[in-house]
Structures are given as structure tokens and as C-alpha cells.
Write a protein that holds these residues in place. Structure first.
Motif, mmCIF file in Angstrom:
data_model
loop_
_atom_site.group_PDB
_atom_site.id
_atom_site.type_symbol
_atom_site.label_atom_id
_atom_site.label_comp_id
_atom_site.label_asym_id
_atom_site.label_seq_id
_atom_site.Cartn_x
_atom_site.Cartn_y
_atom_site.Cartn_z
ATOM 1 N N MET A 1 7.611 7.822 -25.609
ATOM 2 C CA MET A 1 6.449 7.502 -25.004
ATOM 3 C C MET A 1 6.023 8.034 -24.626
ATOM 4 S SD MET A 1 7.154 5.426 -21.024
ATOM 5 C CE MET A 1 8.440 4.144 -22.426
ATOM 6 N N SER A 2 4.533 8.234 -24.177
ATOM 7 C CA SER A 2 3.916 9.242 -23.652
ATOM 8 C C SER A 2 4.173 9.813 -21.932
ATOM 9 C CB SER A 2 2.496 9.248 -23.921
ATOM 10 O OG SER A 2 2.356 7.956 -23.252
ATOM 11 N N THR A 3 3.822 11.160 -21.861
ATOM 12 C CA THR A 3 3.376 11.082 -19.971
ATOM 13 C C THR A 3 2.852 10.488 -19.924
ATOM 14 O OG1 THR A 3 4.111 13.582 -20.735
ATOM 15 C CG2 THR A 3 3.152 13.109 -18.812
ATOM 16 N N LYS A 4 1.413 10.097 -19.506
ATOM 17 C CA LYS A 4 1.188 8.332 -18.861
ATOM 18 C C LYS A 4 1.288 7.683 -18.598
ATOM 19 C CE LYS A 4 -3.508 7.448 -18.476
ATOM 20 N NZ LYS A 4 -5.438 7.184 -19.389
ATOM 21 N N LYS A 5 2.067 7.228 -20.268
ATOM 22 C CA LYS A 5 2.729 5.335 -20.210
ATOM 23 C C LYS A 5 4.359 6.022 -19.220
ATOM 24 C CE LYS A 5 1.266 3.553 -24.570
ATOM 25 N NZ LYS A 5 1.425 3.499 -25.412
ATOM 26 N N LEU A 6 4.978 6.905 -19.054
ATOM 27 C CA LEU A 6 6.203 7.208 -18.605
ATOM 28 C C LEU A 6 5.901 7.122 -16.855
ATOM 29 C CD1 LEU A 6 8.407 7.772 -18.600
ATOM 30 C CD2 LEU A 6 8.914 10.276 -18.375
ATOM 31 N N LEU A 7 4.723 7.734 -16.373
ATOM 32 C CA LEU A 7 4.681 7.959 -15.386
ATOM 33 C C LEU A 7 4.298 6.376 -14.722
ATOM 34 C CD1 LEU A 7 2.257 11.418 -15.003
ATOM 35 C CD2 LEU A 7 4.199 10.884 -14.189
ATOM 36 N N GLY A 8 3.263 5.697 -15.578
ATOM 37 C CA GLY A 8 3.060 4.165 -14.802
ATOM 38 C C GLY A 8 4.363 3.037 -15.114
ATOM 39 N N PHE A 9 4.988 3.716 -15.649
ATOM 40 C CA PHE A 9 6.475 2.948 -16.153
ATOM 41 C C PHE A 9 7.198 2.843 -14.825
ATOM 42 C CE2 PHE A 9 10.547 2.242 -16.639
ATOM 43 C CZ PHE A 9 10.820 1.035 -17.224
ATOM 44 N N ILE A 10 7.477 4.433 -14.494
ATOM 45 C CA ILE A 10 8.040 4.677 -13.075
ATOM 46 C C ILE A 10 7.095 4.434 -11.618
ATOM 47 C CG2 ILE A 10 8.551 6.720 -11.684
ATOM 48 C CD1 ILE A 10 8.796 8.414 -13.979
ATOM 49 N N VAL A 11 6.360 4.295 -11.678
ATOM 50 C CA VAL A 11 5.257 4.024 -10.257
ATOM 51 C C VAL A 11 5.556 2.222 -10.522
ATOM 52 C CG1 VAL A 11 2.665 2.801 -9.525
ATOM 53 C CG2 VAL A 11 3.168 4.981 -10.603
ATOM 54 N N VAL A 12 5.360 1.567 -11.547
ATOM 55 C CA VAL A 12 5.339 0.149 -11.455
ATOM 56 C C VAL A 12 7.055 -0.228 -10.952
ATOM 57 C CG1 VAL A 12 5.935 -1.410 -12.690
ATOM 58 C CG2 VAL A 12 3.666 -0.431 -12.982
ATOM 59 N N LEU A 13 7.654 0.826 -11.224
ATOM 60 C CA LEU A 13 9.582 0.482 -11.541
ATOM 61 C C LEU A 13 9.690 0.692 -9.884
ATOM 62 C CD1 LEU A 13 11.649 -0.507 -12.646
ATOM 63 C CD2 LEU A 13 12.626 2.065 -12.889
ATOM 64 N N ILE A 14 8.988 1.852 -9.280
ATOM 65 C CA ILE A 14 8.808 1.982 -7.866
ATOM 66 C C ILE A 14 8.869 0.788 -6.929
ATOM 67 C CG2 ILE A 14 8.808 3.916 -6.004
ATOM 68 C CD1 ILE A 14 8.574 5.984 -8.223
ATOM 69 N N LEU A 15 7.423 0.676 -7.961
ATOM 70 C CA LEU A 15 6.759 -0.823 -6.553
ATOM 71 C C LEU A 15 7.653 -2.291 -6.834
ATOM 72 C CD1 LEU A 15 2.449 -0.401 -8.200
ATOM 73 C CD2 LEU A 15 4.110 0.572 -5.311
ATOM 74 N N LEU A 16 7.991 -2.000 -7.709
ATOM 75 C CA LEU A 16 8.417 -3.492 -8.017
ATOM 76 C C LEU A 16 10.085 -3.246 -7.147
ATOM 77 C CD1 LEU A 16 9.357 -5.933 -9.573
ATOM 78 C CD2 LEU A 16 11.004 -5.044 -11.185
ATOM 79 N N SER A 17 10.525 -1.489 -7.048
ATOM 80 C CA SER A 17 11.973 -2.004 -6.653
ATOM 81 C C SER A 17 11.442 -1.984 -5.290
ATOM 82 C CB SER A 17 12.293 -0.709 -6.399
ATOM 83 O OG SER A 17 12.684 -0.201 -7.742
ATOM 84 N N VAL A 18 10.616 -1.379 -4.062
ATOM 85 C CA VAL A 18 10.245 -1.753 -2.944
ATOM 86 C C VAL A 18 9.377 -3.970 -2.760
ATOM 87 C CG1 VAL A 18 8.247 -1.403 -0.909
ATOM 88 C CG2 VAL A 18 9.186 0.316 -2.646
ATOM 89 N N PHE A 19 8.898 -3.582 -3.376
ATOM 90 C CA PHE A 19 8.367 -5.703 -3.675
ATOM 91 C C PHE A 19 9.733 -6.185 -3.276
ATOM 92 C CE2 PHE A 19 8.011 -9.710 -5.497
ATOM 93 C CZ PHE A 19 6.695 -10.022 -4.853
ATOM 94 N N GLY A 20 11.219 -5.790 -4.207
ATOM 95 C CA GLY A 20 12.509 -6.300 -4.694
ATOM 96 C C GLY A 20 13.310 -6.473 -3.535
ATOM 97 N N ALA A 21 12.998 -5.285 -2.863
ATOM 98 C CA ALA A 21 14.061 -5.129 -1.730
ATOM 99 C C ALA A 21 13.949 -5.323 -0.040
ATOM 100 C CB ALA A 21 14.080 -3.772 -1.071
ATOM 101 N N PHE A 22 12.191 -5.497 -0.398
ATOM 102 C CA PHE A 22 11.509 -6.772 0.490
ATOM 103 C C PHE A 22 12.120 -8.028 0.437
ATOM 104 C CE2 PHE A 22 7.781 -9.114 2.252
ATOM 105 C CZ PHE A 22 8.548 -8.763 3.469
#
Length: 582
Positions: A1-22
Motif C-alpha cells: 500500500m502506498s503512503t498516500k493510500k495509507l494516509l487516506g485509510f487512516i483519515v477515513v478510519l479516524i473519521l469513522l471512529s469519531v462518527f461511530g463513537a458519536f
């Protein structure tokens, strides 16, 4: 996985975690407040969104997430809630759940015992710019022991939806040697040197409350309006003070609220044992602490018994009643009679609206489709104006300008002026003429749409068919009956079914013009002669002497079934299902 895709996945995971927690927190709160339906729907929505965002196979659906959220919140949940409400007695007198009503019975009902401890009282207020405020303290004097107590302004602990105080609480503190400690603050009573009356209450922090009102002091009569509106009317009416002995003190209804007295909670809970099917069963029941009688529960109400042995309803709660809302549409004569009339009129209204608008629209389209006619663009523009003007404006113009019985154009210049009639037509107060009025207005609003779709369909019919018919000697009427109308209906029939569905739920035209009236005599519900099912449902839910959301929801389900059936018929006529199958 490229660095760009990894960063994108991490950002999506963080946003999903915040949305999921809420979302998870919201789900827990909904479940704790017994909103199980909305909690389940929210849970399904959260799982669906998580699947779409994490699973690679869900990538095509990511752009549908906003639509999914709106679908669940604005469509699926309202459908579930309407279906759930249709099987309950939810409405006026049944607005809260059983646990909420029991809590209300235990906390909001009280009585004054036979030998209460009574207190006279004086109100002391804080002044601002030499004017009284609602920041006050109360000094109580026991009528039996002459002992003094002081209480700060009550704190609101329960309010209704409009912000009115349902319960306010405060404590009474003993006054010793004209001093009292209230919530850690020392207060001193300042007395008159002449008659020893209390003039003010001063704290060690400099706060000062001036003597303002007492029911026993005629010199304070001029201050009574402010006391009644701003102090008693808002704060003391539902205030509960706790004296040093732990007793509850309220305004005394037995003395016209001119003093306070100790009071007791009227209702409590106790456990009783009963024999059911040969087995001992223990139940928690609500009982009257004054009489000892157990409250009767029936049809979603708590009933108490008065001194004459007569039952009276104390409060009602939301309960499941099965199919009663559906059955009373047909079994209760006070409801079934008006309901059947409204049901029949709804179909009649929708059918005649389609017939009149289509007939006029077709005639005008045939005229405008004549190639010999000059200025067709001007005629089309003028004839489409009723469609372009907002419907509510047109309806109000017809109501006030045309159908007014006294100065309306139709009555004044045509009925009584041109034809010389002695009496005006009661357009909006007579059942027959009110129906004529709503049909006239709806025809005016609907014919431009029918004219437009019919004109488009006519222009798609090949001219060769008419030429061949003319060679065969067909007359104009024969060409219309054999060629124009059959080919026209292929394109227009589904739109006519859709127009029927629209008029079936055409709330604006009915409600703004007649309000559903005039009223149907003998009806126990707010039913009117021009009401259609949707306006009748609205009036059941939000108008009249009381709201009946359960019955309105049951009618809404009936409307859904009818409109759903019409939509299915529309799809069948348009061949949509066959096209998909191919």
C-alpha cells in the motif's frame, strides 16, 4: 500500500471512529430512554455505513451514504413510528408512558391533611432601580408556635414543553435571634424600631431583600398584582418547601392560598398479592394514601374513587390497543358514518379532478395543436399561468375574491347581478356548493398540466396516420376516436393514474379553501363535508378538541396502502416492470 493510500485509510478510519463513537453514544441514550425503534434503525445505519467505508466491495456505495442517512431518518423511521403509533391510544390524555405517569402521580399530586401545620408568610424582594424583581425570599411564621423560618427562592426542577414550571423546590431554615444561615450564607432580619415589624433581610455579603407583600398586611395591597403574576403565578403556584422536620409545605388550597400548610403525597406504590390461575402473584400498584384505595387501571387510564364512590379518571398513559383504531373506522357509528362519507368523497374528488382537468386540457391541446391557428405561443403562455402561480396564492384568491358570499365576484356580479338571484350561493358553508367550489378551483389549477402533457403527446403522433384515414374517408370524430385517443392514452394513462394519486392526497387545495368544512353533523371527530382522508388525518392529529395520533396513524396506513396500490398500477400501466425484466 502506498503512503498516500495509507494516509487516506487512516483519515477515513479516524473519521469513522469519531462518527461511530458519536453514533454509539446516541444509540445508548436512545435505548436508555426507551426509544427502541429509533435505536435499532440507528444501529443498522451505523453498521451499514461502517461496512460501506471499510469493505472494498462497498466502494461504489460510498457516495450514497448521505442518501442512506436521509432515507433512514426521514423515511424508514417515520414509517416505523407511524405503524407503531397506529396500534396505540397515543393522543390527548395519553401523551406519556406508564412509568412517566406513575412518576407524575407520585410527585405532582398532594393533599392537605386534617390537622396540618400552617404558616403565614411574607415576601421580601430584591430591588433594581427601585423596582421589584422576581429575586425573593420568604419568611414563614408558624401559626401554632409562632416560630420563624426563612426560605430562599425555589429552584425549578421540572418544566413543561412551553417552559412553565411544574415543580419548584426549596428548604425552610429556622430563624434564631433574627438570624439564619441559608445554604452557608448568614442572613439578618432588620426590624422597625416602632412596631418591631420586619423591614428587610440582609446577608453578610451585602444582599438586601426589602419587605414587599403579605396577604395579612393591607398596606402591601398595591404590590399584589406583581406578587400574583411574577411570584405566585410563576414560582409559588407549584412550589414545594421542606421544613426542618422534613415535611412538605405548599400553598394551602383550603385557605384560598393565603397561607402555607404541610401537605402529603396523595399517591404511593405498594405491593399486593393476588391469586391468578391458582398461583399467588405479587404486583406493584398505585394507591391513594388518603383513602387507602388502589387505583383502577383500564383502557390506558388510572381511575380513582371519590367520596361518593364514583370513579374518575386521574391520568392516562400510552398503551397498546391492538386493532381498535382500525376497527372503529367501521364499528363506531359516530366515526364510521363520517369516515365512510370522507372515504367515498376522497375517491370522487380525485376521480372528478382528473376527469375535469384532463377533459379541459385535452380540448385546449387539440385547439392549440391545430396548425392553422395563429399565435399559439401566446395562447400557450397565457394558459399555463394558473400552473405557474403558487397554488396557495391562487386558492386564497378564489376563496376571498370569488367565493365570498357577500362581496365575491361570482355572487355579486354573476349570480345576483347577471341572473338576478335573490339569495347568494353559500359556496363555503353549504356541503354541495363547497364541493363544487373545491372542484372548480382544482380544475383551474390542474388543467394547464394536463394541457401540456397532452399537447406533447399529440405532437408525437405521425401525420401519415391522419392522411391515410382521410383518404379512407374517415370523419374528424372517427380520426379522433380511432387514432388520436388510443395513441394518446398510451402515453398519458400512467400520468393520469399519477394525477389521481396526487389529488388523492391534495391537502393544500382542500385545507386552504374550505378547511375541510362545513362540518358533518353528528360526528364525534373533526370531520367536514369536503375533507379528504389526508386533511381528515391532519385535523385528527393537530386540530379539534383533542389530538388522536393513534387513529390518525391508522388512517395514514390506509392511505399508504391505497396510494401504494395506485403506484403499483401505474407501474403496470407504464410497462416499467416489463422493461426491467427485459
Amino acid at each position: 500500500m502506498s503512503t498516500k493510500k495509507l494516509l487516506g485509510f487512516i483519515v477515513v478510519l479516524i473519521l469513522l471512529s469519531v462518527f461511530g463513537a458519536f453514533g454509539l453514544m446516541s444509540l445508548i441514550l436512545l435505548w436508555a430512554n426507551a426509544n427502541y425503534g429509533l435505536a435499532i434503525i440507528l444501529g443498522v445505519l451505523l453498521v451499514s455505513i461502517a461496512f460501506v467505508l471499510i469493505n472494498p466491495k462497498g466502494y461504489p456505495y460510498r457516495y450514497m451514504i448521505p442518501a442512506m442517512i436521509l432515507l433512514f431518518i426521514l423515511t424508514i423511521y417515520p414509517m416505523y413510528y407511524t405503524f407503531k403509533t397506529a396500534f396505540t391510544n397515543f393522543g390527548t390524555g395519553h401523551l406519556f408512558t406508564r412509568p412517566q405517569i406513575i412518576q407524575k402521580l407520585l410527585s405532582n399530586y398532594y393533599y392537605v391533611p386534617e390537622n396540618p401545620e400552617e404558616y403565614s408568610f411574607s415576601v421580601f424582594v430584591k430591588l433594581k432601580d427601585y423596582k421589584p424583581t422576581d429575586d425573593f425570599m420568604i419568611i414563614f411564621r408558624s401559626l401554632s408556635s409562632n416560630e420563624l423560618f426563612i426560605a430562599p427562592k425555589p429552584v425549578a426542577v421540572q418544566k413543561d414543553s412551553e417552559g412553565n414550571i411544574l415543580l419548584a423546590e426549596s428548604r425552610m431554615f429556622s430563624v434564631k435571634n433574627d438570624r439564619a444561615t441559608v445554604n452557608g450564607v448568614l442572613y439578618q432580619l432588620v426590624r422597625s424600631s416602632q412596631d418591631n415589624s420586619i423591614l428587610s433581610v440582609v446577608s453578610n455579603s451585602g444582599e438586601k431583600y426589602m419587605y414587599f407583600y403579605s396577604p395579612d398586611d393591607r398596606t402591601t395591597k398595591s404590590n399584589a398584582p406583581f406578587y400574583l403574576s411574577e411570584i405566585r403565578g410563576i414560582w409559588l403556584k407549584n412550589a414545594e418547601f421542606t421544613n426542618p422536620m422534613g415535611q412538605q409545605v405548599r400553598l394551602n388550597p383550603n385557605r384560598l392560598f393565603t397561607d402555607f400548610a404541610t401537605s402529603e403525597r396523595k399517591y404511593g406504590i405498594k405491593v399486593i398479592t393476588s391469586i391468578e390461575s391458582g398461583r399467588a402473584v405479587q404486583k406493584n400498584v398505585v394507591y391513594n394514601k388518603k383513602t387507602g384505595r388502589v387505583l383502577i387501571e383500564r383502557d390506558g387510564y388510572f381511575y380513582d374513587i371519590d367520596d361518593n364512590g364514583q370513579e374518575f379518571a386521574v391520568d392516562g398513559y400510552i398503551s397498546n390497543i391492538g386493532f381498535k383504531n382500525f376497527m372503529k373506522m367501521f364499528k363506531d357509528p359516530r366515526i364510521s358514518g363520517p369516515f365512510v362519507k370522507i372515504f367515498i368523497w376522497t375517491f370522487t374528488w380525485a376521480a372528478l379532478s382528473v376527469l375535469f382537468t384532463f377533459t379541459i386540457g385535452l380540448i385546449l391541446a387539440l385547439v392549440l395543436n391545430d396548425k392553422k391557428l395563429k399565435g399559439t405561443k401566446i395562447y400557450r403562455t397565457l394558459l399555463i399561468i394558473p400552473w405557474a402561480i403558487p397554488a396557495f396564492i391562487s386558492v386564497l384568491v378564489w376563496k376571498n375574491g370569488m367565493f365570498n358570499e357577500t362581496y365575491g365576484i361570482i355572487n355579486r356580479f354573476i349570480v345576483m347581478g347577471l341572473f338576478g338571484a335573490e339569495k347568494p350561493i353559500k359556496w363555503l358553508s353549504d356541503p354541495f356548493w363547497a364541493k363544487v367550489a373545491v372542484l372548480l378551483v382544482n380544475t383551474w389549477l390542474g388543467f394547464p398540466y394536463m394541457m401540456t402533457i397532452t399537447l406533447g403527446a399529440l405532437q408525437s403522433i405521425p401525420d401519415e396516420l391522419y392522411e391515410a384515414a382521410s383518404i379512407d374517408g374517415a370523419t374528424g370524430f372517427q380520426r379522433f376516436r380511432k387514432i388520436t385517443f388510443p395513441l394518446l392514452m398510451i402515453a398519458v394513462a400512467p400520468l393520469l393514474v399519477g394525477s389521481f394519486s396526487f389529488n388523492f392526497n391534495n391537502f393544500v387545495g382542500i385545507y386552504l379553501l374550505t378547511g375541510g368544512g362545513p362540518a358533518i353533523p353528528g360526528s364525534s371527530t373533526p370531520a367536514g363535508a369536503t375533507d379528504i382522508l389526508i386533511s381528515y388525518t391532519y385535523k385528527l392529529a393537530f386540530e379539534g378538541r383533542g389530538q388522536d395520533f393513534g387513529f390518525a396513524s391508522a388512517i395514514s396506513i390506509l392511505i399508504f396502502v391505497i396510494v401504494g396500490g395506485l403506484s403499483w398500477l401505474n407501474f403496470k400501466l407504464s410497462g416499467a416492470f416489463e422493461e426491467v425484466n427485459r
